[in-house]
Write a protein that holds these residues in place. Structure first.
Motif, PDB file in Angstrom:
ATOM      1  N   LEU A  79       0.772  -1.470  -0.240  1.00  0.00           N
ATOM      2  CA  LEU A  79      -0.007  -0.086   0.013  1.00  0.00           C
ATOM      3  C   LEU A  79       0.499   0.841  -0.278  1.00  0.00           C
ATOM      4  O   LEU A  79       2.224   1.433   0.172  1.00  0.00           O
ATOM      5  N   GLN A  80       0.670   2.557  -0.142  1.00  0.00           N
ATOM      6  CA  GLN A  80       1.239   3.285  -0.184  1.00  0.00           C
ATOM      7  C   GLN A  80       1.335   3.790   1.555  1.00  0.00           C
ATOM      8  O   GLN A  80      -0.371   3.718   2.070  1.00  0.00           O
ATOM      9  N   ARG A  81       1.942   4.656   1.542  1.00  0.00           N
ATOM     10  CA  ARG A  81       2.475   4.957   3.370  1.00  0.00           C
ATOM     11  C   ARG A  81       1.247   5.944   3.950  1.00  0.00           C
ATOM     12  O   ARG A  81       0.936   5.524   4.799  1.00  0.00           O
ATOM     13  N   ARG A  82       0.535   6.702   2.691  1.00  0.00           N
ATOM     14  CA  ARG A  82      -0.697   7.546   3.295  1.00  0.00           C
ATOM     15  C   ARG A  82      -1.732   7.019   3.805  1.00  0.00           C
ATOM     16  O   ARG A  82      -2.669   6.786   4.420  1.00  0.00           O
ATOM     17  N   THR A  83      -1.683   5.521   2.540  1.00  0.00           N
ATOM     18  CA  THR A  83      -3.181   4.871   2.190  1.00  0.00           C
ATOM     19  C   THR A  83      -2.889   3.986   4.352  1.00  0.00           C
ATOM     20  O   THR A  83      -4.108   3.599   4.823  1.00  0.00           O
ATOM     21  N   LEU A  84      -1.864   3.673   3.993  1.00  0.00           N
ATOM     22  CA  LEU A  84      -1.743   2.577   5.655  1.00  0.00           C
ATOM     23  C   LEU A  84      -1.713   3.590   7.033  1.00  0.00           C
ATOM     24  O   LEU A  84      -1.903   2.847   7.808  1.00  0.00           O
ATOM     25  N   MET A  85      -0.946   4.315   6.340  1.00  0.00           N
ATOM     26  CA  MET A  85      -1.090   5.610   8.164  1.00  0.00           C
ATOM     27  C   MET A  85      -2.932   6.105   8.015  1.00  0.00           C
ATOM     28  O   MET A  85      -3.131   5.549   9.235  1.00  0.00           O
ATOM     29  N   ALA A  86      -3.751   5.865   7.252  1.00  0.00           N
ATOM     30  CA  ALA A  86      -5.158   6.256   7.439  1.00  0.00           C
ATOM     31  C   ALA A  86      -6.016   5.171   8.255  1.00  0.00           C
ATOM     32  O   ALA A  86      -6.329   5.836   8.640  1.00  0.00           O
ATOM     33  N   ARG A  87      -5.310   3.726   7.688  1.00  0.00           N
ATOM     34  CA  ARG A  87      -6.095   3.025   8.178  1.00  0.00           C
ATOM     35  C   ARG A  87      -5.067   2.253   9.783  1.00  0.00           C
ATOM     36  O   ARG A  87      -6.390   2.128  10.380  1.00  0.00           O
ATOM     37  N   TRP A  88      -4.381   3.196   9.983  1.00  0.00           N
ATOM     38  CA  TRP A  88      -4.223   3.273  11.144  1.00  0.00           C
ATOM     39  C   TRP A  88      -4.565   4.538  12.093  1.00  0.00           C
ATOM     40  O   TRP A  88      -4.794   3.645  13.689  1.00  0.00           O
ATOM     41  N   LYS A  89      -4.770   5.210  11.846  1.00  0.00           N
ATOM     42  CA  LYS A  89      -5.700   6.100  12.594  1.00  0.00           C
ATOM     43  C   LYS A  89      -6.976   5.833  13.140  1.00  0.00           C
ATOM     44  O   LYS A  89      -7.058   5.950  14.210  1.00  0.00           O
ATOM     45  N   GLN A  90      -7.798   4.547  11.533  1.00  0.00           N
ATOM     46  CA  GLN A  90      -9.147   4.381  11.847  1.00  0.00           C
ATOM     47  C   GLN A  90      -8.963   3.269  12.834  1.00  0.00           C
ATOM     48  O   GLN A  90     -10.134   3.286  14.015  1.00  0.00           O
TER      49      GLN A  90
ATOM     50  N   ARG B  38      -9.054   1.834  20.677  1.00  0.00           N
ATOM     51  CA  ARG B  38      -8.771   2.475  21.867  1.00  0.00           C
ATOM     52  C   ARG B  38      -9.416   4.341  22.089  1.00  0.00           C
ATOM     53  O   ARG B  38      -9.694   4.891  22.688  1.00  0.00           O
ATOM     54  N   GLY B  39     -10.789   4.195  21.168  1.00  0.00           N
ATOM     55  CA  GLY B  39     -11.360   5.600  21.092  1.00  0.00           C
ATOM     56  C   GLY B  39     -10.583   6.855  20.561  1.00  0.00           C
ATOM     57  O   GLY B  39     -10.543   8.276  21.799  1.00  0.00           O
ATOM     58  N   VAL B  40      -8.787   6.538  19.911  1.00  0.00           N
ATOM     59  CA  VAL B  40      -8.555   7.691  20.365  1.00  0.00           C
ATOM     60  C   VAL B  40      -8.363   8.350  18.715  1.00  0.00           C
ATOM     61  O   VAL B  40      -8.184   8.059  17.746  1.00  0.00           O
ATOM     62  N   ASP B  41      -9.038   9.459  18.484  1.00  0.00           N
ATOM     63  CA  ASP B  41      -8.543  10.412  17.144  1.00  0.00           C
ATOM     64  C   ASP B  41      -7.471  10.841  17.296  1.00  0.00           C
ATOM     65  O   ASP B  41      -7.302  11.766  17.617  1.00  0.00           O
ATOM     66  N   LEU B  42      -6.995  10.579  15.509  1.00  0.00           N
ATOM     67  CA  LEU B  42      -5.639  11.599  16.015  1.00  0.00           C
ATOM     68  C   LEU B  42      -6.108  11.991  14.032  1.00  0.00           C
ATOM     69  O   LEU B  42      -4.871  12.662  13.371  1.00  0.00           O
ATOM     70  N   SER B  43      -6.873  12.735  13.547  1.00  0.00           N
ATOM     71  CA  SER B  43      -6.828  12.929  12.871  1.00  0.00           C
ATOM     72  C   SER B  43      -6.927  13.904  13.087  1.00  0.00           C
ATOM     73  O   SER B  43      -7.084  14.906  13.721  1.00  0.00           O
ATOM     74  N   LEU B  44      -6.188  15.265  12.365  1.00  0.00           N
ATOM     75  CA  LEU B  44      -5.630  17.015  12.483  1.00  0.00           C
ATOM     76  C   LEU B  44      -6.862  18.179  12.179  1.00  0.00           C
ATOM     77  O   LEU B  44      -8.120  17.556  11.025  1.00  0.00           O
TER      78      LEU B  44
END
Length: 234
Positions: A211-222, A228-234
């Motif tokens: 995957l592209q790294r940005r896609t992987l990062m988005a999936r990890w944030k989701q 864990r109920g942690v919202d990491l979106s900016l």
């Protein structure tokens, strides 16, 4: 608030706005009068800051506008230095050195009147606790994360059992006593968080993610939000 700081804040507020902002909205944000905002907007326009709009409708800032660097407010300056001090005390040697260099560059670049906010800050980071040593080369690990390359590790769990895994590193998390590596684990087929002091061996195999790294990062944030109920979106 000093007038120069207020003018800078107007630019920052307009830069972050998604729609035109009225003078009243700006005055509420700045805790000043609408008349003062009108005057400040006129002064900024006279200085060729590309603000467009009119009273009653709203103002917008040209997205292509770029200000000179290091026009920081005292609070922003303290926040930047406090964060850099935390990194300097707790990160790997290369990143710690970069954090100290950053503080030195900020100190050299800001006006004399702002330097007390660096040398005499109102906040401080607590002294770090001793942390176990990591076997990973942190400089290369950060580069692997940036370019999206896989890593093979030997990992020891809480019970002392050792396994070998191929992972897609996403992010390094820094805490007081340990560092965590967030990654997609091919063995478990899910995101896992590995304590870096429990990684007994590492091979930088160089194979790219699927995957592209940005896609992987988005999936990890989701994943973090769902599990864990942690919202990491900016």
């Amino acid at each position: 608030m000093r007038r120069a700081d207020r003018l800078f804040q107007i630019i920052q507020i307009l830069r972050g706005a998604k729609r035109p902002l009225t003078a009243r909205a700006l005055s509420e944000e700045l805790e000043t009068s609408v008349r003062t905002v009108y005057r400040d907007i006129a002064d900024l326009m006279a200085q060729r800051v590309p603000i467009s709009g009119e009273a009653g409708i709203g103002y917008v800032l040209d997205r292509r506008y770029d200000m000179p660097p290091l026009m920081l407010t005292p609070d922003e300056l303290e926040a930047a230095v406090l964060g850099a001090q935390w990194v300097a005390q707790r990160s790997d040697p290369a990143l710690a050195r970069a954090a100290r260099d950053l503080i030195a560059k900020i100190t050299a670049a800001v006006p004399e009147r702002l330097r007390p906010y660096i040398t005499e800050p109102t906040g401080a980071t607590p002294p770090p606790q001793s942390a176990p040593a990591d076997v990973l080369n942190a400089v290369q690990l950060r580069e692997w994360i940036r370019v999206g390359r896989k890593l093979r590790i030997g990992y020891r769990d809480e019970q002392g059992r050792v396994s070998e895994r191929t992972i897609w590193p996403v992010l390094i998390g820094y805490a007081d006593t340990v560092r965590l590596l967030a990654a997609w684990c091919e063995l478990r087929q899910e995101f896992r968080h590995f304590r870096m002091d429990r990684i007994s061996a590492a091979w930088f195999i160089g194979e790219p993610y699927e995957l592209q790294r940005r896609t992987l990062m988005a999936r990890w944030k989701q994943h973090m939000k769902q599990t864990r109920g942690v919202d990491l979106s900016l």
